[in-house]
Design a protein around this motif. Structure first.
Motif, PDB file in Angstrom:
ATOM      1  N   ILE A  92       0.849  -1.185   0.000  1.00  0.00           N
ATOM      2  CA  ILE A  92       0.000   0.000   0.000  1.00  0.00           C
ATOM      3  C   ILE A  92       0.885   1.235   0.000  1.00  0.00           C
ATOM      4  N   GLU A  93       0.740   2.082  -1.013  1.00  0.00           N
ATOM      5  CA  GLU A  93       1.505   3.320  -1.071  1.00  0.00           C
ATOM      6  C   GLU A  93       0.846   4.383  -0.199  1.00  0.00           C
ATOM      7  N   THR A  94       1.641   5.350   0.268  1.00  0.00           N
ATOM      8  CA  THR A  94       1.119   6.449   1.071  1.00  0.00           C
ATOM      9  C   THR A  94       1.532   7.779   0.449  1.00  0.00           C
ATOM     10  N   PHE A  95       0.848   8.834   0.856  1.00  0.00           N
ATOM     11  CA  PHE A  95       1.236  10.178   0.425  1.00  0.00           C
ATOM     12  C   PHE A  95       0.994  11.153   1.565  1.00  0.00           C
ATOM     13  N   VAL A  96       1.702  12.284   1.502  1.00  0.00           N
ATOM     14  CA  VAL A  96       1.566  13.332   2.508  1.00  0.00           C
ATOM     15  C   VAL A  96       0.677  14.431   1.940  1.00  0.00           C
ATOM     16  N   GLY A  97      -0.408  14.744   2.639  1.00  0.00           N
ATOM     17  CA  GLY A  97      -1.310  15.796   2.219  1.00  0.00           C
ATOM     18  C   GLY A  97      -0.735  17.177   2.506  1.00  0.00           C
ATOM     19  N   THR A  98      -1.449  18.198   2.082  1.00  0.00           N
ATOM     20  CA  THR A  98      -0.957  19.571   2.242  1.00  0.00           C
ATOM     21  C   THR A  98      -0.814  19.961   3.709  1.00  0.00           C
ATOM     22  N   SER A  99      -1.586  19.311   4.593  1.00  0.00           N
ATOM     23  CA  SER A  99      -1.514  19.624   6.022  1.00  0.00           C
ATOM     24  C   SER A  99      -0.420  18.840   6.740  1.00  0.00           C
ATOM     25  N   GLY A 100       0.293  17.978   6.000  1.00  0.00           N
ATOM     26  CA  GLY A 100       1.301  17.127   6.622  1.00  0.00           C
ATOM     27  C   GLY A 100       0.768  15.782   7.063  1.00  0.00           C
ATOM     28  N   ARG A 101      -0.547  15.593   6.941  1.00  0.00           N
ATOM     29  CA  ARG A 101      -1.126  14.308   7.319  1.00  0.00           C
ATOM     30  C   ARG A 101      -0.809  13.249   6.266  1.00  0.00           C
ATOM     31  N   VAL A 102      -0.678  12.003   6.720  1.00  0.00           N
ATOM     32  CA  VAL A 102      -0.297  10.904   5.834  1.00  0.00           C
ATOM     33  C   VAL A 102      -1.516  10.007   5.596  1.00  0.00           C
ATOM     34  N   PHE A 103      -1.744   9.667   4.319  1.00  0.00           N
ATOM     35  CA  PHE A 103      -2.884   8.840   3.916  1.00  0.00           C
ATOM     36  C   PHE A 103      -2.414   7.697   3.024  1.00  0.00           C
ATOM     37  N   PRO A 104      -3.144   6.569   3.036  1.00  0.00           N
ATOM     38  CA  PRO A 104      -2.899   5.553   1.991  1.00  0.00           C
ATOM     39  C   PRO A 104      -3.289   6.143   0.633  1.00  0.00           C
ATOM     40  N   ALA A 105      -2.654   5.658  -0.423  1.00  0.00           N
ATOM     41  CA  ALA A 105      -2.907   6.209  -1.758  1.00  0.00           C
ATOM     42  C   ALA A 105      -4.379   6.127  -2.137  1.00  0.00           C
ATOM     43  N   GLU A 106      -5.055   5.058  -1.749  1.00  0.00           N
ATOM     44  CA  GLU A 106      -6.477   4.907  -2.073  1.00  0.00           C
ATOM     45  C   GLU A 106      -7.382   5.584  -1.051  1.00  0.00           C
ATOM     46  N   MET A 107      -6.791   6.169  -0.014  1.00  0.00           N
ATOM     47  CA  MET A 107      -7.508   6.927   1.015  1.00  0.00           C
ATOM     48  C   MET A 107      -8.324   6.057   1.977  1.00  0.00           C
ATOM     49  N   LYS A 108      -8.636   4.840   1.623  1.00  0.00           N
ATOM     50  CA  LYS A 108      -9.537   4.018   2.409  1.00  0.00           C
ATOM     51  C   LYS A 108      -8.778   3.023   3.296  1.00  0.00           C
ATOM     52  N   ALA A 109      -9.477   2.569   4.355  1.00  0.00           N
ATOM     53  CA  ALA A 109      -8.891   1.587   5.265  1.00  0.00           C
ATOM     54  C   ALA A 109      -9.043   0.159   4.747  1.00  0.00           C
ATOM     55  N   ALA A 110     -10.092  -0.099   3.948  1.00  0.00           N
ATOM     56  CA  ALA A 110     -10.408  -1.485   3.569  1.00  0.00           C
ATOM     57  C   ALA A 110      -9.275  -2.188   2.821  1.00  0.00           C
ATOM     58  N   PRO A 111      -8.640  -1.574   1.808  1.00  0.00           N
ATOM     59  CA  PRO A 111      -7.556  -2.294   1.116  1.00  0.00           C
ATOM     60  C   PRO A 111      -6.395  -2.639   2.050  1.00  0.00           C
ATOM     61  N   LEU A 112      -6.066  -1.729   2.961  1.00  0.00           N
ATOM     62  CA  LEU A 112      -4.982  -1.984   3.909  1.00  0.00           C
ATOM     63  C   LEU A 112      -5.352  -3.138   4.837  1.00  0.00           C
ATOM     64  N   LEU A 113      -6.577  -3.116   5.364  1.00  0.00           N
ATOM     65  CA  LEU A 113      -6.999  -4.180   6.279  1.00  0.00           C
ATOM     66  C   LEU A 113      -7.040  -5.528   5.580  1.00  0.00           C
ATOM     67  N   ARG A 114      -7.538  -5.558   4.337  1.00  0.00           N
ATOM     68  CA  ARG A 114      -7.577  -6.833   3.587  1.00  0.00           C
ATOM     69  C   ARG A 114      -6.185  -7.400   3.393  1.00  0.00           C
ATOM     70  N   ALA A 115      -5.255  -6.558   2.974  1.00  0.00           N
ATOM     71  CA  ALA A 115      -3.882  -7.024   2.749  1.00  0.00           C
ATOM     72  C   ALA A 115      -3.249  -7.507   4.053  1.00  0.00           C
ATOM     73  N   TRP A 116      -3.520  -6.803   5.121  1.00  0.00           N
ATOM     74  CA  TRP A 116      -2.945  -7.169   6.426  1.00  0.00           C
ATOM     75  C   TRP A 116      -3.508  -8.495   6.921  1.00  0.00           C
ATOM     76  N   LEU A 117      -4.817  -8.652   6.851  1.00  0.00           N
ATOM     77  CA  LEU A 117      -5.424  -9.903   7.308  1.00  0.00           C
ATOM     78  C   LEU A 117      -4.956 -11.098   6.469  1.00  0.00           C
ATOM     79  N   HIS A 118      -4.786 -10.876   5.185  1.00  0.00           N
ATOM     80  CA  HIS A 118      -4.263 -11.959   4.324  1.00  0.00           C
ATOM     81  C   HIS A 118      -2.875 -12.368   4.801  1.00  0.00           C
ATOM     82  N   ARG A 119      -2.015 -11.383   5.064  1.00  0.00           N
ATOM     83  CA  ARG A 119      -0.661 -11.706   5.511  1.00  0.00           C
ATOM     84  C   ARG A 119      -0.682 -12.400   6.875  1.00  0.00           C
TER      85      ARG A 119
END
Length: 405
Positions: A92-119
């Motif tokens: 999962i790629e991440t990016f830094v928003g204009t406020s300095g906050r960090v988000f996953p590239a797709e912005m959502k939690a579901a892809p990250l959680l799916r990948a994590w649970l699979h691992r």
């Protein structure tokens, strides 16, 4: 024989503890009361998952207030940079928003959680859902209520990651407090954090403006100023700047019965410019002049009329001062169940550096059930992940020590 560790709670802290124990070679079972794991994590990512923040570690650590020293130890082991690297290893790629906050590239939690649970499942994690923890049996086994009835199971070490008391419909209902208090664990009462507050609007203002955004404002309390956007609610006010001040506001209300918050409705315009603009009103109506000269309309204009007496509205000097510092009297925090997170829980003094309960050897705690709080902006999630990492390592070290003994 491989040691068996049990993790109770399937949020970020519990899943991170489980992963850390698996990497240490333990057999790990994870139990959760809900039909699936990570429910609050998924809800937090519904509007864009702010996973962490890119500011310096010194500034980052300061966000934890009176618990900054304790949380700093967790972040030394698994901080914002380590968290981003961990996410990247999930693909999962991440990016830094204009406020300095960090988000996953797709912005959502579901892809990250799916990948994590699979691992995690590939690594051997056994997940048991619809298992509500009831405490311990007389023989020291863990008790769970399941759809098929109550069961008891043994564990060589247990990590509790049961959440606080906010959003109980997602699983964290604070019922563990009674169990741990019964074992003599020192607890601080759960309180709302990152929450809205009651003010007590007039019916006229509430009916016209409840749900409206107060864009581009700055909220200030006790010398701390936070810019952003607030929301007028049916009972009061909420939103990012309010959440950032919520701990101090909540504590002030508990001590004094109310708290005086001020709003700067024109944070990018200095007082002299506001006063000058108001002095040029001429024959125009106040509403028309506020809108055309200063962009004040809608809920902001309604808020002025809600809070100021007619003579204050008619005095350009006083009105200018109120536009830059409008006082609001907050009388109560919203209930814990409505809050984004909670303060209170297991006191950190009741835990050793590996987050093991001093009174209950082999029992570790992590996540929001611990007595710390932080503002939104990635700080909550980062500390939950970090505490799970520390508790997982603490449990693994303790199990290895027990084996040696």
């Amino acid at each position: 024989m491989t040691e068996r560790a049990v993790v109770i709670g399937g949020g970020p802290a519990g899943l991170m503890a489980a992963e850390t124990l698996l990497q240490a070679g333990m057999h790990v079972d994870l139990y959760d009361a809900m039909p699936s794991v990570g429910r609050k994590f998924l809800m937090a990512g519904r509007g864009g998952l702010n996973i962490t923040h890119s500011e310096s570690l010194e500034r980052f650590t300061a966000r934890y207030g009176s618990r900054r020293g304790d949380v700093a130890g967790w972040l030394d082991e698994f901080g914002p940079a380590a968290l981003r690297d961990w996410i990247h290893r999930l693909g999962i790629e991440t990016f830094v928003g204009t406020s300095g906050r960090v988000f996953p590239a797709e912005m959502k939690a579901a892809p990250l959680l799916r990948a994590w649970l699979h691992r995690l499942r590939q690594a051997g994690l056994h997940i048991h859902v619809r298992h509500r923890w009831l405490g311990w049996s007389e023989k020291g086994k863990l008790l769970f209520a399941t759809p098929a009835g109550n069961i008891a199971t043994g564990a060589d070490a247990t990590v509790l990651a049961l959440g606080g008391g906010s959003w109980p419909q997602l699983g964290a209902d604070g019922s563990w407090q009674r169990i741990l208090a019964g074992r003599g664990v020192d607890l601080a009462p759960l309180r709302p954090a990152n929450c809205g507050f009651d003010i007590g609007w007039s019916d006229h203002f509430r009916q016209r403006h409840a749900g409206a955004a107060l864009k581009n404002i700055a909220a200030e309390f006790s010398g701390i100023r936070r810019p952003g956007e607030a929301i007028v609610t049916e009972t009061g006010i909420e939103g990012g700047p309010i959440y950032a001040l919520s701990g101090a506001l909540r504590d002030s209300i508990a001590k004094d019965g109310s708290a005086r918050l001020t709003l700067d409705l024109l944070p990018n315009t200095d007082l002299a410019h506001v006063a000058e603009a108001l002095a040029r009103r001429g024959a125009r109506s106040l509403s028309s002049h506020l809108k055309s000269s200063l962009g004040i309309s809608g809920a902001k204009a309604g808020l002025l009329r809600e809070r100021l007496a007619p003579q204050e509205l008619a005095d350009p000097k006083v009105l200018a001062e109120r536009l830059k510092s409008l006082p609001l009297r907050l009388v109560a925090a919203r209930p814990l169940a409505e809050a984004i997170s909670s303060a209170g829980g297991v006191k950190l003094e009741a835990l050793d550096p590996g987050l093991m309960l001093r009174r209950l050897p082999g029992i570790f705690c992590a996540g929001e059930m611990l007595d710390w709080e932080a503002p939104t902006g990635g700080y909550l999630l980062t500390a939950c992940f970090a505490s799970g990492f520390v508790a997982g390592h603490g449990a693994a070290r303790w199990l290895r020590g027990q084996g040696a003994d």
